[in-house]
Design an enzyme around this catalytic site. Sequence first.
Site: not given
Ligand code: BG6
Length: 516
Positions: A210, A248, A272, A363
């Site tokens: 994502h 985070e 990511h 964050k």
């Molecule tokens: C997910 C992880 O893929 O991404 C999570 O499994 C994480 O642990 C999350 O919190 C973070 O996504 P974003 O979009 O909030 O940065």
Amino acid sequence: MDTSTSIVIFGASGDLTWRKLIPALYNNFKKGRLHDCANIVGFARRDWSDEFFQTRLREGVEKFSADTFDQAIWDDFTTRLHYFRGNLTKADDFERLDDYLHQLDNKQNPVIASEAKQSPSQTAEIASSQKNAPRNDSAAANRLYYLATAPSFYGSTANYLGEAQMTTQEEGWRRIIIEKPFGRDLASAEELNAAVHAAFEESQVYRIDHYLGKETAQNILFFRFANTIFEPIWNRRYVNSVQISVAESVEVGERAGYYDKSGVLRDMFQNHLFQLLALVAMESPASFNADAIRNEKAKVFQSIRPVDLNDTVLAQYEGYCETEGVAPDSRTPTYAALKLFIDNWRWQGVPFYLRSGKALKHKNTEIIIEFQRPPHLMFDLPAGNDFTPNVLSICIQPDEGIHLRFEAKVPDSDQDMRSVNMEFHYDESFDGTPIPEAYERLLLEALDGDASLFTRADEIEAAWRAIDPVINGWADRSHPKLATHQKGEWGPQAATDLLARDGHRWRFGCVEHRLS
Ligand code: BG6
């Protein structure tokens, strides 16, 4: 050509569907982008009716997309939502699903629909006679399958779809979106790729990360390749180091059961952080085409030099082991920092520092490009005043934008200088246009058949190949103990020391700006 597209969500009673997928589809519908999407079918085991499913999904949209919820639009959207009760481990249920989808397709076909009106009893007959019959040349019934199930079902679901002949493309296209995690190491990712490829061509497969759906991540390629001024300096001659931080503030919370078996390297780095790394480090693709882009990203992963374990820090936040669902003696890292090198002409010798963790101070996801010092500095620096290099911060979230720090002369001084900031913020430059959720863009791209924002089989495997040795190295208990850090800090001291050894420090371009 008349087209009707059905999206089938496997695992439709789960959190992802409720929280992300349906709000994303609803928002796309509201923006008028789902013309061809006739049906959204939720497949799950629970004994739910269409009405119950629709009500639950409405609550999800009201909760997770409150700003955009509109009852009249929802009423229109909801006519497309169907629930299909089925078991992911039963071949028969896939056959039944296929029949059901054909029935829905036939409802879209005006000829069939008008015949059905004359004689309701004929509906089932017509539907079943149509099942394996080729559709009218002027009509196509496309299918987008979304695997939002537990990962252990990914391979078998692909297999059942293949066995039920639901992956062949004579009547329209067939595509599959696979959620993360894609494997838990190289071997399992290879195995999963093989299982998926037994039923689907690679061109039909859309693996989700994502982060690639985030506007700011997509903007990296535009920033680099739609401008002339950055690319000439985007290399080892001008760049001193690169930092990628995904911090985070949340703890593992209710996901502890999954997380404790995974840890930060699998959960965040292999996917990511590595995707952000690839976008920053890749060469310019020849075109804005999925394979051209993914070829260049794959080359980055293939060029990562084996990471030296001495250049890695793993840590846990204090109190992690007391979380429900976490083993009391768990050694699962919730924080990692590492240094890696990319062995190619562009990046030879430039350290890339990557870090991510939970329960940190704020964050904040950002990429920092730290440039070299000027080759000769003619200005006197006040004693003890370290020279600040130019720093470019690409703020991925939450304060989306780009900052460039450079030196300026302090007015009314002889030769004092200070760092100042040149800034771009999405909300200011684009009149507050809301930044869409990553899933909105990703679902649209998959419906459109553009896989640029999805990871290819070779990319995934190359990324695992790079991260597996770090995970395995730390699994060896003779390796130094995990560090710990307090919740609400930026991480352990060892991570600070990792950079200090090289004369660097973690930078907080976006956070510093936000909090100042
Ligand atoms: C997910 C992880 O893929 O991404 C999570 O499994 C994480 O642990 C999350 O919190 C973070 O996504 P974003 O979009 O909030 O940065």
